[in-house]
Design a protein around this motif. Structure first.
Motif, mmCIF file in Angstrom:
data_model
loop_
_atom_site.group_PDB
_atom_site.id
_atom_site.type_symbol
_atom_site.label_atom_id
_atom_site.label_comp_id
_atom_site.label_asym_id
_atom_site.label_seq_id
_atom_site.Cartn_x
_atom_site.Cartn_y
_atom_site.Cartn_z
ATOM 1 N N VAL A 82 0.865 -1.175 0.000
ATOM 2 C CA VAL A 82 0.000 0.000 0.000
ATOM 3 C C VAL A 82 0.903 1.228 0.000
ATOM 4 C CG1 VAL A 82 -1.709 1.315 1.312
ATOM 5 C CG2 VAL A 82 -1.875 -1.174 1.187
ATOM 6 N N PRO A 83 0.736 2.159 -0.927
ATOM 7 C CA PRO A 83 1.634 3.316 -1.000
ATOM 8 C C PRO A 83 1.557 4.180 0.261
ATOM 9 C CG PRO A 83 0.403 3.051 -3.048
ATOM 10 C CD PRO A 83 -0.225 2.126 -2.052
ATOM 11 N N THR A 84 2.641 4.211 1.003
ATOM 12 C CA THR A 84 2.691 4.979 2.241
ATOM 13 C C THR A 84 4.084 5.560 2.437
ATOM 14 O OG1 THR A 84 2.403 4.885 4.659
ATOM 15 C CG2 THR A 84 3.223 2.911 3.581
ATOM 16 N N VAL A 85 4.162 6.682 3.126
ATOM 17 C CA VAL A 85 5.459 7.267 3.466
ATOM 18 C C VAL A 85 6.198 6.315 4.397
ATOM 19 C CG1 VAL A 85 6.628 9.178 4.615
ATOM 20 C CG2 VAL A 85 4.630 9.621 3.188
ATOM 21 N N PRO A 86 7.467 6.009 4.125
ATOM 22 C CA PRO A 86 8.181 5.041 4.963
ATOM 23 C C PRO A 86 8.702 5.642 6.263
ATOM 24 C CG PRO A 86 9.558 5.723 3.114
ATOM 25 C CD PRO A 86 8.229 6.380 2.920
ATOM 26 N N LEU A 87 8.635 4.839 7.307
ATOM 27 C CA LEU A 87 9.268 5.170 8.586
ATOM 28 C C LEU A 87 10.783 4.954 8.495
ATOM 29 C CD1 LEU A 87 6.723 3.261 10.798
ATOM 30 C CD2 LEU A 87 7.358 5.640 11.273
ATOM 31 N N LEU A 88 11.536 5.672 9.337
ATOM 32 C CA LEU A 88 12.949 5.344 9.487
ATOM 33 C C LEU A 88 13.066 3.981 10.152
ATOM 34 C CD1 LEU A 88 15.037 8.446 10.589
ATOM 35 C CD2 LEU A 88 14.401 7.701 8.304
ATOM 36 N N ASP A 89 14.070 3.238 9.758
ATOM 37 C CA ASP A 89 14.257 1.885 10.284
ATOM 38 C C ASP A 89 14.988 1.942 11.626
ATOM 39 O OD1 ASP A 89 14.261 -0.819 10.576
ATOM 40 O OD2 ASP A 89 15.793 -1.216 9.056
ATOM 41 N N ILE A 90 14.272 2.468 12.618
ATOM 42 C CA ILE A 90 14.790 2.526 13.989
ATOM 43 C C ILE A 90 13.663 2.108 14.922
ATOM 44 C CG2 ILE A 90 16.431 4.385 13.508
ATOM 45 C CD1 ILE A 90 14.425 6.320 14.831
ATOM 46 N N GLU A 91 14.000 1.852 16.181
ATOM 47 C CA GLU A 91 12.963 1.488 17.143
ATOM 48 C C GLU A 91 12.141 2.728 17.481
ATOM 49 O OE1 GLU A 91 12.508 -0.506 21.591
ATOM 50 O OE2 GLU A 91 14.427 -0.617 20.518
ATOM 51 N N CYS A 99 4.511 12.836 24.918
ATOM 52 C CA CYS A 99 4.077 12.678 23.527
ATOM 53 C C CYS A 99 4.805 11.502 22.887
ATOM 54 C CB CYS A 99 4.383 13.939 22.709
ATOM 55 S SG CYS A 99 3.594 15.444 23.300
ATOM 56 N N ALA A 100 4.167 10.901 21.915
ATOM 57 C CA ALA A 100 4.856 9.930 21.071
ATOM 58 C C ALA A 100 5.547 10.689 19.942
ATOM 59 C CB ALA A 100 3.873 8.922 20.510
ATOM 60 N N VAL A 101 6.756 10.279 19.607
ATOM 61 C CA VAL A 101 7.525 10.920 18.540
ATOM 62 C C VAL A 101 7.925 9.855 17.525
ATOM 63 C CG1 VAL A 101 9.521 12.340 17.961
ATOM 64 C CG2 VAL A 101 8.402 12.624 20.189
ATOM 65 N N THR A 102 7.668 10.133 16.251
ATOM 66 C CA THR A 102 8.022 9.206 15.182
ATOM 67 C C THR A 102 8.893 9.915 14.153
ATOM 68 O OG1 THR A 102 5.896 9.717 14.111
ATOM 69 C CG2 THR A 102 6.020 7.702 15.428
ATOM 70 N N LEU A 103 9.730 9.143 13.453
ATOM 71 C CA LEU A 103 10.645 9.691 12.466
ATOM 72 C C LEU A 103 10.403 9.013 11.122
ATOM 73 C CD1 LEU A 103 12.178 9.756 15.402
ATOM 74 C CD2 LEU A 103 14.083 10.579 14.037
ATOM 75 N N TRP A 104 10.328 9.817 10.064
ATOM 76 C CA TRP A 104 9.928 9.371 8.745
ATOM 77 C C TRP A 104 10.933 9.835 7.694
ATOM 78 C CZ3 TRP A 104 5.048 6.879 8.625
ATOM 79 C CH2 TRP A 104 4.324 6.982 9.838
ATOM 80 N N ARG A 105 10.948 9.131 6.576
ATOM 81 C CA ARG A 105 11.796 9.567 5.467
ATOM 82 C C ARG A 105 11.166 10.788 4.806
ATOM 83 N NH1 ARG A 105 12.544 8.257 -0.068
ATOM 84 N NH2 ARG A 105 11.035 6.542 -0.041
ATOM 85 N N TYR A 106 11.948 11.815 4.603
ATOM 86 C CA TYR A 106 11.474 13.030 3.928
ATOM 87 C C TYR A 106 11.371 12.791 2.435
ATOM 88 C CZ TYR A 106 11.562 17.646 1.783
ATOM 89 O OH TYR A 106 11.270 18.734 1.004
ATOM 90 N N LEU A 107 10.227 13.161 1.864
ATOM 91 C CA LEU A 107 10.014 13.036 0.429
ATOM 92 C C LEU A 107 9.972 14.431 -0.180
ATOM 93 C CD1 LEU A 107 7.209 10.302 0.336
ATOM 94 C CD2 LEU A 107 9.692 9.984 0.141
ATOM 95 N N PRO A 108 10.983 14.822 -0.943
ATOM 96 C CA PRO A 108 10.944 16.134 -1.595
ATOM 97 C C PRO A 108 9.780 16.198 -2.574
ATOM 98 C CG PRO A 108 12.758 14.820 -2.454
ATOM 99 C CD PRO A 108 12.198 14.068 -1.299
ATOM 100 N N ALA A 202 1.579 9.025 -5.782
ATOM 101 C CA ALA A 202 1.254 9.562 -4.467
ATOM 102 C C ALA A 202 1.265 8.456 -3.418
ATOM 103 C CB ALA A 202 -0.116 10.238 -4.502
ATOM 104 N N VAL A 203 1.633 8.841 -2.205
ATOM 105 C CA VAL A 203 1.615 7.914 -1.071
ATOM 106 C C VAL A 203 0.885 8.589 0.089
ATOM 107 C CG1 VAL A 203 3.736 6.744 -1.760
ATOM 108 C CG2 VAL A 203 3.865 8.714 -0.240
ATOM 109 N N LEU A 204 0.233 7.786 0.910
ATOM 110 C CA LEU A 204 -0.506 8.305 2.053
ATOM 111 C C LEU A 204 0.425 8.514 3.237
ATOM 112 C CD1 LEU A 204 -3.622 5.966 1.758
ATOM 113 C CD2 LEU A 204 -3.518 8.399 1.147
ATOM 114 N N CYS A 205 0.088 9.484 4.073
ATOM 115 C CA CYS A 205 0.840 9.726 5.296
ATOM 116 C C CYS A 205 -0.147 10.128 6.395
ATOM 117 C CB CYS A 205 1.912 10.800 5.087
ATOM 118 S SG CYS A 205 1.291 12.421 4.584
ATOM 119 N N ASP A 206 0.373 10.428 7.585
ATOM 120 C CA ASP A 206 -0.449 10.852 8.724
ATOM 121 C C ASP A 206 -1.534 9.825 9.025
ATOM 122 O OD1 ASP A 206 0.952 13.231 9.203
ATOM 123 O OD2 ASP A 206 -0.164 14.270 7.646
ATOM 124 N N TRP A 207 -1.112 8.732 9.652
ATOM 125 C CA TRP A 207 -1.987 7.586 9.888
ATOM 126 C C TRP A 207 -2.630 7.588 11.271
ATOM 127 C CZ3 TRP A 207 -3.454 4.325 6.113
ATOM 128 C CH2 TRP A 207 -2.696 4.317 4.932
#
Length: 300
Positions: A82-91, A99-108, A202-207
């Motif tokens: 399913v087209p989605t913005v990828p998370l960084l491969d970290i825990e 707050c919960a904090v998440t890190l994602w790959r930036y898509l220009p 296009a890919v979906l983000c903000d889940w």
């Protein structure tokens, strides 16, 4: 210095100067340099772009408790193509300042996303079979009631208007027949979709709003955003053609349209601070309830 204690954030203290500290700490823990970090958005969540790496840091608003499930969902969606913005491969997520904090790959972004572009990834999501994950059931009425009660900017008169409108919609909703609940995005729209040059689509983000519910909720969300925020009518027509359905032709469209717009109004009523442009827009939307459904809203 990594590992420092941060003040716990609340709904009322979720401000850029405080969320930036949480984002900086998350970068330190991930081995990233937060120098010259840029704030992209600060309404539902705080979203920062790093200047030193192709990474986006999201500080999730306090009170959103299922971020671990969101992370699991995004990993699973990637496995299902399913087209989605990828998370960084970290825990992750990290838990900082309440707050919960998440890190994602930036898509220009090389081109603007249109409603038509949203159709393909959304249809891919809606076609999924059973989902082996714990996610909430869509509870639009409950979320609206909570937002009305929690808002600090609405007057007593406005609160009454919102409650009466909600009661009317809730009564009509009891007669609605929707599709069988399945995995939905919860808030598909232009700003929750990005262009990915690697896949040329296009890919979906903000889940954070992902849930089990009727697909009509997602479809009416796209329609409301196109109509209320000034996108050309033909853009939504192109979305319908590519997705294969026009929710406006559904017998319960008016009920879901009213429900979705009320959710958008009350959610921003809860998140906005007094005296801000966001609060002014909320007051303007409340004053227009029940009037011309084609009047233009300003995006928050």
């Amino acid at each position: 210095m990594a590992g420092r204690e941060l003040p716990q954030l609340t709904e009322s203290t979720f401000s850029p100067d405080r969320t930036r500290l949480a984002a900086i700490e998350a970068c330190h823990r991930a081995g990233l340099d937060p120098a010259d970090m840029v704030l992209l958005r600060h309404q539902t969540n705080a979203v920062y772009q790093l200047s030193t790496a192709p990474v986006v840091v999201k500080v999730v608003r306090p009170g959103i408790r299922h971020t671990e499930d969101v992370v699991k969902l995004v990993w699973w969606l990637a496995e299902q193509h399913v087209p989605t913005v990828p998370l960084l491969d970290i825990e992750q997520p990290m838990h900082l300042a309440g707050c919960a904090v998440t890190l994602w790959r930036y898509l220009p972004q090389s081109q603007a996303v249109s409603a038509e572009d949203i159709a393909r990834p959304l249809l891919s999501l809606h076609r999924l079979g059973p989902v082996p994950l714990e996610l909430p059931q869509l509870d639009a009425l409950g979320m609206i009631r909570h937002s009305i009660e929690a808002s600090t900017i609405v007057s007593d008169v406005e609160r009454t208007v919102l409650e009466e409108f909600l009661n009317d919609v809730a009564a009509r909703l009891r007669l609605v027949e929707t599709s069988e609940p399945r995995l939905i995005h919860g808030d598909p729209q232009h700003r929750n979709t990005l262009w990915d040059n690697d896949v040329q689509g296009a890919v979906l983000c903000d889940w954070e709003s992902a849930a089990f519910g009727p697909v009509e909720w997602d479809l009416v969300t796209v329609e409301v955003h196109c109509r209320r925020f000034g996108f050309p009518p033909e853009e939504y027509d192109q979305f319908c053609e590519r997705y294969g359905r026009d929710v406006r032709e559904w017998s319960s469209y008016e009920v879901f349209k009213n429900l979705r717009e009320l959710r958008m109004i009350t959610t921003n009523a809860r998140k906005s601070a007094r005296g801000t442009p966001q609060a002014a827009e909320v007051h303007r939307r409340i004053a227009q309830l029940g009037e011309n459904s084609n009047s233009r809203w300003f995006i928050l």
